[in-house]
Design a protein around this motif. Structure first.
Motif, short mmCIF file in Angstrom:
data_model
loop_
_atom_site.label_atom_id
_atom_site.label_comp_id
_atom_site.label_asym_id
_atom_site.label_seq_id
_atom_site.Cartn_x
_atom_site.Cartn_y
_atom_site.Cartn_z
N THR A 1 -4.49 0.46 -4.32
CA THR A 1 -3.91 1.79 -4.13
C THR A 1 -3.07 2.15 -5.35
O THR A 1 -2.33 1.30 -5.86
CB THR A 1 -3.01 1.82 -2.88
OG1 THR A 1 -3.75 1.37 -1.75
CG2 THR A 1 -2.47 3.23 -2.59
N HIS B 1 -7.91 -3.30 -0.37
CA HIS B 1 -8.31 -2.31 -1.38
C HIS B 1 -7.12 -2.17 -2.31
O HIS B 1 -6.03 -2.61 -2.00
CB HIS B 1 -8.65 -0.95 -0.74
CG HIS B 1 -7.54 -0.41 0.11
ND1 HIS B 1 -6.41 0.18 -0.43
CD2 HIS B 1 -7.34 -0.42 1.44
CE1 HIS B 1 -5.60 0.53 0.54
NE2 HIS B 1 -6.13 0.17 1.70
N ASP C 1 0.83 -1.21 0.00
CA ASP C 1 0.00 0.00 0.00
C ASP C 1 0.86 1.26 0.00
O ASP C 1 0.66 2.17 -0.81
CB ASP C 1 -0.91 -0.03 1.23
CG ASP C 1 -1.72 1.24 1.39
OD1 ASP C 1 -2.50 1.56 0.47
OD2 ASP C 1 -1.57 1.92 2.41
N TRP D 1 -5.14 8.88 4.76
CA TRP D 1 -4.91 8.31 3.44
C TRP D 1 -4.40 6.89 3.50
O TRP D 1 -4.48 6.15 2.55
CB TRP D 1 -3.91 9.17 2.65
CG TRP D 1 -2.62 9.38 3.37
CD1 TRP D 1 -2.27 10.44 4.14
CD2 TRP D 1 -1.49 8.50 3.39
NE1 TRP D 1 -1.02 10.29 4.65
CE2 TRP D 1 -0.52 9.11 4.21
CE3 TRP D 1 -1.22 7.27 2.82
CZ2 TRP D 1 0.73 8.50 4.46
CZ3 TRP D 1 0.00 6.68 3.07
CH2 TRP D 1 0.95 7.29 3.89
N ALA D 2 -3.82 6.50 4.63
CA ALA D 2 -3.10 5.22 4.65
C ALA D 2 -4.05 4.04 4.63
O ALA D 2 -3.63 2.95 4.44
CB ALA D 2 -2.20 5.14 5.86
N HIS E 1 1.24 4.25 -2.66
CA HIS E 1 0.99 5.67 -2.34
C HIS E 1 2.11 6.56 -2.90
O HIS E 1 1.85 7.67 -3.34
CB HIS E 1 0.92 5.88 -0.83
CG HIS E 1 -0.42 5.60 -0.22
ND1 HIS E 1 -1.54 6.33 -0.51
CD2 HIS E 1 -0.82 4.65 0.67
CE1 HIS E 1 -2.57 5.86 0.18
NE2 HIS E 1 -2.16 4.83 0.90
N HIS F 1 -6.02 5.64 -2.80
CA HIS F 1 -6.71 4.36 -2.93
C HIS F 1 -7.73 4.46 -4.08
O HIS F 1 -8.10 5.55 -4.48
CB HIS F 1 -7.48 4.03 -1.65
CG HIS F 1 -6.61 3.84 -0.46
ND1 HIS F 1 -7.08 3.43 0.76
CD2 HIS F 1 -5.27 4.00 -0.29
CE1 HIS F 1 -6.08 3.34 1.63
NE2 HIS F 1 -4.98 3.69 1.01
ZN LIG Z 1 -3.19 3.18 1.97
#
Ligand SMILES: [Zn+2]
Length: 501
Positions: free
Chosen positions: A320, A318, A275, A500-501, A279, A433
């Motif tokens: 990203t 999810h 993830d 956001w993470a 990002h 994401h």
């Molecule tokens: Zn994230």
């Protein structure tokens, strides 16, 4: 009707409830079932992992390493499907709402752990498993207190309250915690100066802080914290000599300990930095963290083969960034160049930024890209990186992709020659994401499913419950209720979706 009036009309229709606005309502629900019980459950979460990441890793493994991914073998031979990931109030989830859906079986607003936005706590699945006598393990490459592991064990309105979550872990009492996050345990770094390491030691944990300690200890309960914050990216661990245990090494330490508990265990393993690498739009950091996850998957499937009363559930929470390998050249014959060029990328942007510091000059930046990324930057591209690092002026102008200045560093080396790429032709349009469905796969003996189909992420909760014979229902909340509560919040209060993470 003018466009503006049309827009106004459609907004009014939305307000009046004339448009379907629920993200979940009305969706057809596929309810897969297992058909048998297991003693142990391993949930392997690939955080922020998209099908584009899968395709690139599959191609790299075949083309550059002459092998087939363990994940590819799993997908070919064992039950798998797709997961819808939307949260209660957004088509785009983040990791805590995704973890909640999987661990609590209900949709929540982004930002809290095992909790509704009105403060109603939810029981996470690993808490229920613990009550049923199972040993519990959480192993991750992020801070061990991060959203994905934490959302399976404890309840907290704020996923970022990691000092508090570290204390909640002590009360929760899982048998194994392995990951990063020294600053949430260390008395010199915690706001309240509490020594959580001492507290865990007092509670009977072997507390380890390095790979050497991890390999040496024979403690049955473990707290292993191996870095200040998240563990290093695999590309930096492997090629830059940044010290930390690999995900595989942590899992190898966790499994025999958990397997010694007669009532069985639940274990979450998280490849958490896929993830983060997405990002920062860093294709090599993504690739190597996916390959490290794949090595870990080999260990986990071997364990399942030896312990047939274990179910392995692999899932992404999810997608990203979603950096795809793009077609290049006539008949797309040059596309594979992108895979070959990844071989020249031997450090993440996180590591490159650390090495360059805050005031590099243009030649230093060009040299870093040449040696660490295998890319020759033009002067104007290198200057963009200099401005990002020195002055916090980011590019493309005005666009905050997610994490700066790394995103500017990533965009500086975007492929420019569509006919014959001399840089990896892997492109991103954002560092956020996305709403894409993601992977779900099962591995274990006696599975009679061939295809899981398209399922909701809340069905992970049902599959886990069926696997271990643990069934309960958490309270649900409607999207309208959640939106009313969010609207009524005092101004200035941080919105839970501002993460956001
Ligand atoms: Zn994230």
């Amino acid at each position: 009707m003018k466009r503006r009036e049309l827009l106004k009309g459609s907004l009014m229709a939305g307000v009046l409830g004339l448009l379907p606005k629920g993200v979940a309502q009305g969706a057809p629900q596929n309810t897969p079932y297992l058909g048998r019980r297991y003693r142990n459950l391993i949930v392997f979460v690939y955080d922020g992992f998209s099908w584009e990441d899968y395709a690139i890793a599959q191609a790299y493994a075949r083309r550059r390493q002459g092998r087939v991914l363990a994940l590819e073998r799993l997908l070919v031979r064992y039950p798998n499907g797709l997961v819808n990931t939307y949260s209660l109030t957004s088509y785009v989830t983040e990791s805590s709402a995704a973890a909640n859906a999987m661990s609590c079986g209900v949709k929540t607003v982004n930002g809290g752990l095992a909790i509704h936005v009105d403060g109603t706590p939810l029981k996470p699945f690993f808490a229920a498993a613990k009550e049923a006598g199972k040993a519990v393990g959480l192993v991750t490459t992020t801070t061990v207190t991060h959203a994905t592991p934490a959302g399976f064990a404890v309840s907290n309105p704020d996923r970022n309250a990691e000092e508090r979550i570290a204390e909640q872990y002590l009360d929760f009492g899982a048998e194994v915690y392995l990951g990063g996050g020294d600053r949430f345990f260390n008395p010199e770094k915690r706001q309240d100066k509490k020594d959580l390491y001492a507290a865990f030691a007092q509670a009977g944990y072997g507390v380890v802080r390095s790979l050497e300690d991890l390999l040496r200890t024979n403690a049955s309960k473990l707290l292993g914290v191996f870095s200040e914050s998240h563990l290093p990216y695999e590309v930096d661990r492997r090629f830059q000599g940044v010290k930390a245990p690999s995900l595989k090494e942590m899992v190898q330490a966790a499994l025999p300990r958990l397997a010694s508990y007669r009532p069985g265990f639940v274990l979450q393993v998280e490849a958490g930095r896929i993830d983060h690498a997405n990002h920062i739009n860093d294709p090599s950091a993504v690739l190597w963290d996916v390959l490290a996850a794949d090595e870990t998957l080999e260990v986990l499937t071997a364990f399942v083969d030896q312990h047939p009363d274990t179910l392995l559930l692999l899932v992404s929470d999810h997608a990203t960034g979603v950096g795809g390998l793009y077609g290049a050249g006539r008949s797309y014959l040059e596309s594979s160049m992108g895979i070959d060029l990844l071989d020249g990328q031997r450090a993440s942007f996180e590591q490159m930024r650390r090495l360059l510091g805050n005031s590099p000059d243009t030649p230093q930046v060009k040299e870093a890209y040449r040696t660490l990324k295998g890319v020759t930057l033009a002067d104007e591209e290198a200057e963009r990186v200099v401005r990002a690092l020195r002055e916090r002026v980011y590019w493309p102008e005005g666009v905050r992709q997610g994490v700066q200045p790394e995103n500017t560093m990533a965009w500086a080396m975007v492929q420019r020659n569509a006919a014959k790429p001399d840089r990896p032709n892997i492109g991103y349009s954002s560092g956020q994401h996305t709403a894409s469905p993601v992977v779900l796969a099962l591995y274990g003996q006696g599975l009679r499913l061939v295809n899981l189909g398209l399922v909701d992420n809340t069905h992970v909760f049902r599959l886990m419950g069926e696997a271990l014979g643990i069934r309960y229902q958490n309270p649900t909340m409607s999207e309208e209720e959640a939106l009313e509560i969010l609207k009524a919040r005092p101004k200035g209060m941080r919105h839970p979706e501002d993460v956001w993470a």
